[in-house]
Every structure is written in structure tokens, then in C-alpha cells.
Design a protein around this motif. Structure first.
Motif, PDB file in Angstrom:
ATOM      1  N   GLY A   1       1.646  15.875  -5.462  1.00  0.00           N
ATOM      2  CA  GLY A   1       2.298  16.385  -4.246  1.00  0.00           C
ATOM      3  C   GLY A   1       3.816  16.349  -4.328  1.00  0.00           C
ATOM      4  N   HIS A   2       4.367  15.989  -5.489  1.00  0.00           N
ATOM      5  CA  HIS A   2       5.835  15.893  -5.613  1.00  0.00           C
ATOM      6  C   HIS A   2       6.291  16.412  -6.978  1.00  0.00           C
ATOM      7  CE1 HIS A   2       6.519  13.523  -1.945  1.00  0.00           C
ATOM      8  NE2 HIS A   2       5.316  13.041  -2.207  1.00  0.00           N
ATOM      9  N   ASN A   3       7.602  16.682  -7.090  1.00  0.00           N
ATOM     10  CA  ASN A   3       8.076  17.261  -8.352  1.00  0.00           C
ATOM     11  C   ASN A   3       8.967  16.290  -9.139  1.00  0.00           C
ATOM     12  OD1 ASN A   3      10.270  17.227  -6.778  1.00  0.00           O
ATOM     13  ND2 ASN A   3      10.862  19.358  -7.024  1.00  0.00           N
ATOM     14  N   TYR A   4       8.455  15.077  -9.327  1.00  0.00           N
ATOM     15  CA  TYR A   4       9.285  14.043  -9.960  1.00  0.00           C
ATOM     16  C   TYR A   4       9.029  13.869 -11.456  1.00  0.00           C
ATOM     17  CZ  TYR A   4      10.036  12.315  -5.137  1.00  0.00           C
ATOM     18  OH  TYR A   4      10.360  12.175  -3.815  1.00  0.00           O
ATOM     19  N   SER A   5       8.341  14.802 -12.130  1.00  0.00           N
ATOM     20  CA  SER A   5       7.932  14.497 -13.505  1.00  0.00           C
ATOM     21  C   SER A   5       9.123  14.232 -14.428  1.00  0.00           C
ATOM     22  CB  SER A   5       7.018  15.580 -14.070  1.00  0.00           C
ATOM     23  OG  SER A   5       7.617  16.828 -13.998  1.00  0.00           O
ATOM     24  N   LYS A   6      10.250  14.904 -14.174  1.00  0.00           N
ATOM     25  CA  LYS A   6      11.425  14.693 -15.027  1.00  0.00           C
ATOM     26  C   LYS A   6      11.917  13.236 -14.891  1.00  0.00           C
ATOM     27  CE  LYS A   6      15.825  16.968 -15.916  1.00  0.00           C
ATOM     28  NZ  LYS A   6      16.809  16.307 -15.037  1.00  0.00           N
ATOM     29  N   GLN A   7      11.994  12.746 -13.646  1.00  0.00           N
ATOM     30  CA  GLN A   7      12.420  11.350 -13.434  1.00  0.00           C
ATOM     31  C   GLN A   7      11.468  10.376 -14.123  1.00  0.00           C
ATOM     32  OE1 GLN A   7      12.813  13.655 -10.853  1.00  0.00           O
ATOM     33  NE2 GLN A   7      13.384  12.511  -9.011  1.00  0.00           N
ATOM     34  N   VAL A   8      10.171  10.695 -14.084  1.00  0.00           N
ATOM     35  CA  VAL A   8       9.181   9.771 -14.679  1.00  0.00           C
ATOM     36  C   VAL A   8       9.392   9.710 -16.190  1.00  0.00           C
ATOM     37  CG1 VAL A   8       6.720   9.301 -14.994  1.00  0.00           C
ATOM     38  CG2 VAL A   8       7.530  10.231 -12.820  1.00  0.00           C
TER      39      VAL A   8
ATOM     40  N   LYS B   1       1.714  21.243 -12.732  1.00  0.00           N
ATOM     41  CA  LYS B   1       0.491  20.441 -12.601  1.00  0.00           C
ATOM     42  C   LYS B   1       0.807  19.092 -11.962  1.00  0.00           C
ATOM     43  CE  LYS B   1      -2.006  22.363 -16.522  1.00  0.00           C
ATOM     44  NZ  LYS B   1      -2.495  22.080 -17.870  1.00  0.00           N
ATOM     45  N   TYR B   2       1.965  18.556 -12.331  1.00  0.00           N
ATOM     46  CA  TYR B   2       2.382  17.277 -11.755  1.00  0.00           C
ATOM     47  C   TYR B   2       2.467  17.396 -10.229  1.00  0.00           C
ATOM     48  CZ  TYR B   2       4.843  12.866 -11.130  1.00  0.00           C
ATOM     49  OH  TYR B   2       5.185  11.592 -10.731  1.00  0.00           O
ATOM     50  N   GLN B   3       3.055  18.487  -9.789  1.00  0.00           N
ATOM     51  CA  GLN B   3       3.173  18.749  -8.340  1.00  0.00           C
ATOM     52  C   GLN B   3       1.786  18.859  -7.699  1.00  0.00           C
ATOM     53  OE1 GLN B   3       6.253  19.936  -6.388  1.00  0.00           O
ATOM     54  NE2 GLN B   3       4.873  19.773  -4.636  1.00  0.00           N
ATOM     55  N   LYS B   4       0.887  19.532  -8.399  1.00  0.00           N
ATOM     56  CA  LYS B   4      -0.464  19.713  -7.863  1.00  0.00           C
ATOM     57  C   LYS B   4      -1.197  18.369  -7.724  1.00  0.00           C
ATOM     58  CE  LYS B   4      -4.816  21.965  -8.884  1.00  0.00           C
ATOM     59  NZ  LYS B   4      -5.573  23.000  -9.454  1.00  0.00           N
ATOM     60  N   ILE B   5      -0.998  17.501  -8.716  1.00  0.00           N
ATOM     61  CA  ILE B   5      -1.706  16.213  -8.702  1.00  0.00           C
ATOM     62  C   ILE B   5      -1.084  15.239  -7.701  1.00  0.00           C
ATOM     63  CG2 ILE B   5      -2.249  14.144 -10.077  1.00  0.00           C
ATOM     64  CD1 ILE B   5      -2.287  16.046 -12.561  1.00  0.00           C
TER      65      ILE B   5
ATOM     66  N   GLN C   1       0.841  -1.213   0.000  1.00  0.00           N
ATOM     67  CA  GLN C   1       0.000   0.000   0.000  1.00  0.00           C
ATOM     68  C   GLN C   1       0.867   1.252   0.000  1.00  0.00           C
ATOM     69  OE1 GLN C   1      -2.832  -0.038   3.242  1.00  0.00           O
ATOM     70  NE2 GLN C   1      -4.266  -1.299   2.102  1.00  0.00           N
ATOM     71  N   LYS C   2       2.166   1.065   0.254  1.00  0.00           N
ATOM     72  CA  LYS C   2       3.042   2.249   0.380  1.00  0.00           C
ATOM     73  C   LYS C   2       3.265   2.896  -0.982  1.00  0.00           C
ATOM     74  CE  LYS C   2       5.699   0.217   4.107  1.00  0.00           C
ATOM     75  NZ  LYS C   2       6.372  -1.043   3.868  1.00  0.00           N
ATOM     76  N   CYS C   3       3.403   4.215  -0.984  1.00  0.00           N
ATOM     77  CA  CYS C   3       3.654   4.920  -2.243  1.00  0.00           C
ATOM     78  C   CYS C   3       4.552   6.129  -1.984  1.00  0.00           C
ATOM     79  CB  CYS C   3       2.338   5.367  -2.881  1.00  0.00           C
ATOM     80  SG  CYS C   3       2.548   5.921  -4.588  1.00  0.00           S
ATOM     81  N   ASN C   4       5.343   6.472  -2.999  1.00  0.00           N
ATOM     82  CA  ASN C   4       6.192   7.659  -2.879  1.00  0.00           C
ATOM     83  C   ASN C   4       5.539   8.886  -3.510  1.00  0.00           C
ATOM     84  OD1 ASN C   4       6.423   6.367  -5.312  1.00  0.00           O
ATOM     85  ND2 ASN C   4       8.653   6.454  -5.449  1.00  0.00           N
ATOM     86  N   LEU C   5       4.271   8.762  -3.942  1.00  0.00           N
ATOM     87  CA  LEU C   5       3.504   9.922  -4.401  1.00  0.00           C
ATOM     88  C   LEU C   5       2.231  10.015  -3.560  1.00  0.00           C
ATOM     89  CD1 LEU C   5       3.701   9.743  -8.321  1.00  0.00           C
ATOM     90  CD2 LEU C   5       5.163  11.014  -6.757  1.00  0.00           C
ATOM     91  N   ASN C   6       1.517  11.116  -3.740  1.00  0.00           N
ATOM     92  CA  ASN C   6       0.298  11.306  -2.951  1.00  0.00           C
ATOM     93  C   ASN C   6      -0.785  11.902  -3.868  1.00  0.00           C
ATOM     94  OD1 ASN C   6      -1.343  11.476  -0.730  1.00  0.00           O
ATOM     95  ND2 ASN C   6      -0.493  13.451  -0.054  1.00  0.00           N
ATOM     96  N   CYS C   7      -1.158  11.147  -4.920  1.00  0.00           N
ATOM     97  CA  CYS C   7      -2.113  11.660  -5.915  1.00  0.00           C
ATOM     98  C   CYS C   7      -3.477  11.872  -5.253  1.00  0.00           C
ATOM     99  CB  CYS C   7      -2.236  10.676  -7.072  1.00  0.00           C
ATOM    100  SG  CYS C   7      -0.642  10.329  -7.834  1.00  0.00           S
TER     101      CYS C   7
END
Ligand code: SAM
Length: 306
Positions: A131-138, A125-129, A19-25
Motif C-alpha cells: 500500500g506504499h511506495n517505499y521500496s527505494k528507502q527499504v 508490486k511493492y505498492q500493491k503488496i 501493533q502500529k505499522c507504517n505499511l499495510n501488507c
């Protein structure tokens, strides 16, 4: 072959491994798990469940979470599943944050394909959805997965009115350029605050109509009778429209396993779970485990039906 009481074959199993996740969509349905638990299955327990499923005719496995790549033993889990000879297809759905690091190891372990969640190309927008700023890594993860030979790599975009609905054609271009398939997913109201759903839910009918007009070919997949549109620029766009969709449910061929080891006949319900992990930990024999599996299949019922 497993057939449920509604005549639907059960061909694939979707297993949540944490259930753990490193994002918080903000919209996350958490795979329909509404109770918080830290209990997780070991790689051997996951393998055992897949062996039982395979014995009963299931040939395809999808790993999900939480975020599956958070588990340090994810490569071992894939290896163990891929050692089961009846299993023809192993895929995984990930938010992609750790994918660049894992793509190669996962492919070597037997992973065939991957779905990567990316709702927007815009970092704000990625941050807004999420809660993190990982879009470049994705994005790096998506490129790496394609280079590594995972095939297909699908990009999952949940369409959110007022947030990313104006980006659909940019995402289609992105998928054509990166040799990925774009899945446009309808936002469903499961484990999601009601207000968020009302504000951001959007039907996908008009975009689908536009795709139909432009497509050079339309394919209907067996799973959920999902439509896939092939566009002149090489893009492939799949539409996932589950909400109040009786055709979607009538063509559901999937059984699920929760992260704490319960067979889950339907994403949308938790009143018909069948615990398979506890009996397994109490040394139930294969016959008993198969019976539990069949019991769960017999509890399957289309959530939306005519
Ligand atoms: N963390 C992994 C990931 O991002 O793919 C696996 C779990 S995530 C719950 C699996 C997929 O469900 C993602 O593609 C996500 O976008 C989608 N999803 C989550 N909540 C949703 C919702 N309320 N409606 C539609 N799709 C949703």
C-alpha cells in the motif's frame, strides 16, 4: 534450561513491541495478534521480561511488531536488553522503511543482526503488496545495515503466487550482490482474508528442489530445522515452510510476547496466552513472574503434529 512438555528446548524469545505499522501488507499475520490494542510495554518492562527469560536460560531475543522502528524509544529498548549479560544475541525484524536512519544507532545500542522484509524489487508490486511506495528507502536501509556491520542482514521475502513468484531468482541475485541472506517464506493463513490466501499461497517445494540441485552446501538450522542453501554465486537462501509442517513445529524453540505483554506459546493460537504485564504492573515478585513464564512454556504444544 526450559523444556516444554514435548521435549522442545525454549532458547529464544520473540517480542512484539507495538501493533502500529507504517505499511499495510495485505497478507500480514500481525504476529498472530488478533485483538487490536494500543497498550504497549515500556522499555523497562520489556527489559524485565527479558531478564526473567534470561534467568530461565533464554539467550536470544528477537524484536518485532507492527513495525518496531516506529517506536521512538527503539534504541533505548535495544540498549536495555543488551545490558543483560546472559543475552548473547539481539535481532530485530523490520520493514526497513526507517532502517537507513536507525541502523548505526541500533548497532551501537547492541543490535547484532536484522531481518528486513522486502518481497519484491519492483516498485509497482511493492505498492500493491504494502500500500506504499517505499521500496527505494527499504533497499537503502538494507545497504546501510550491511555497511554498518549488522551481521547477518537477512531479506525476508514472502512468496506470493501471481505477484512475486517469478522474481525469486532476481531476489537471490540481489541478496548475493548485497551480501545478505535471502529467506523465502511460505505465506501462512493467519489474520489474512481467505480469498487472498487461496489466490496467492504457494508451496515452496519446487523452488527448494531447484536450490538443492544447484547448492554447493546445505545447512540445517536448529530453529524449525530450516534448510539453508549456499549457491555457487555466493548467495545464501533459507527456506521457511511452516504450513502443515510437523518438522517445523517439532523444532520450534521459541516463545513469544505480544505487544500488550502476554506470553504467547504459539504464533497460531490465542487461547493459551499468559498475561505477564498486568502482574508486573501490580508489583509481582520475580518468583511469581518466573512461575508465569514456566506456565507459558508448559502450555506449548506443536500446532501441526503427527
Ligand atoms: N514490520 C516488521 C517486518 O516487516 O519485518 C515486523 C513484523 S512482520 C509481521 C514479521 C515478518 O512476518 C515479516 O517478514 C513478514 O513478511 C512476515 N509475515 C507477515 N505475514 C505473513 C504471512 N501471512 N505469512 C508469512 N509471513 C508473514
Amino acid at each position: 534450561m526450559l523444556i516444554d512438555p514435548y521435549g522442545r528446548p525454549v532458547n529464544d524469545i520473540r517480542i512484539s513491541i507495538t501493533q502500529k505499522c507504517n505499511l499495510n501488507c495485505f497478507y500480514c499475520h500481525r504476529e498472530g495478534e488478533n485483538e487490536k490494542t494500543a497498550k504497549e510495554m515500556t522499555p523497562d518492562e520489556i527489559k524485565k521480561i527479558v531478564e526473567i527469560a534470561a534467568k530461565l536460560g533464554i539467550k536470544r531475543v528477537k524484536i518485532t511488531g507492527g513495525e518496531p522502528l516506529i517506536r521512538k524509544d527503539i534504541t533505548e529498548i535495544i540498549e536495555k536488553i543488551s545490558s543483560i549479560k546472559e543475552i548473547r544475541d539481539i535481532s530485530l525484524t523490520t520493514n526497513g522503511v526507517l532502517l537507513a536512519e536507525y541502523a548505526e544507532k541500533l548497532r551501537k545500542a547492541g543490535l547484532k543482526r536484522v531481518n528486513v522484509s522486502l518481497d519484491t524489487l519492483d516498485p509497482q508490486k511493492y505498492q500493491k503488496i504494502t500500500g506504499h511506495n517505499y521500496s527505494k528507502q527499504v533497499i537503502e536501509g538494507i545497504i546501510k545495515a550491511v555497511e554498518t556491520g549488522l551481521n547477518p542482514v537477512k531479506v525476508n521475502m514472502v512468496v506470493l503466487k501471481g505477484i512475486n513468484d517469478t522474481e525469486i531468482w532476481d531476489m537471490i541475485d540481489f541478496s548475493a550482490k548485497t551480501n545478505t541472506i535471502l529467506q523465502l517464506i511460505e505465506f501462512i493463513p493467519l489474520n489474512t482474508p481467505n480469498l487472498s490466501f487461496q489466490e496467492h499461497h504457494m508451496k515452496l517445494d519446487s523452488i527448494e528442489e531447484e536450490l538443492r540441485k544447484r547448492a554447493i552446501k546445505v545447512i540445517t538450522r536448529k530453529l524449525h530445522a530450516r534448510k539453508k542453501y549456499l549457491l555457487p554465486n555466493g548467495a545464501e537462501v533459507e527456506i521457511v515452510k511452516p504450513f502443515h509442517n510437523t518438522v517445523f513445529c517439532a523444532n520450534c524453540t521459541r516463545i513469544r510476547v505480544t505487544s500488550d505483554g502476554k506470553l504467547k506459546p504459539c504464533l497460531m493460537r490465542n487461547d493459551n496466552l499468559v498475561d505477564i504485564l498486568t502482574p508486573m504492573r501490580n508489583n509481582a515478585n520475580n518468583k511469581k513472574l518466573e512461575e508465569l513464564f514456566i506456565k507459558a512454556v508448559n502450555l506449548r504444544e506443536p500446532f501441526y503434529k503427527k
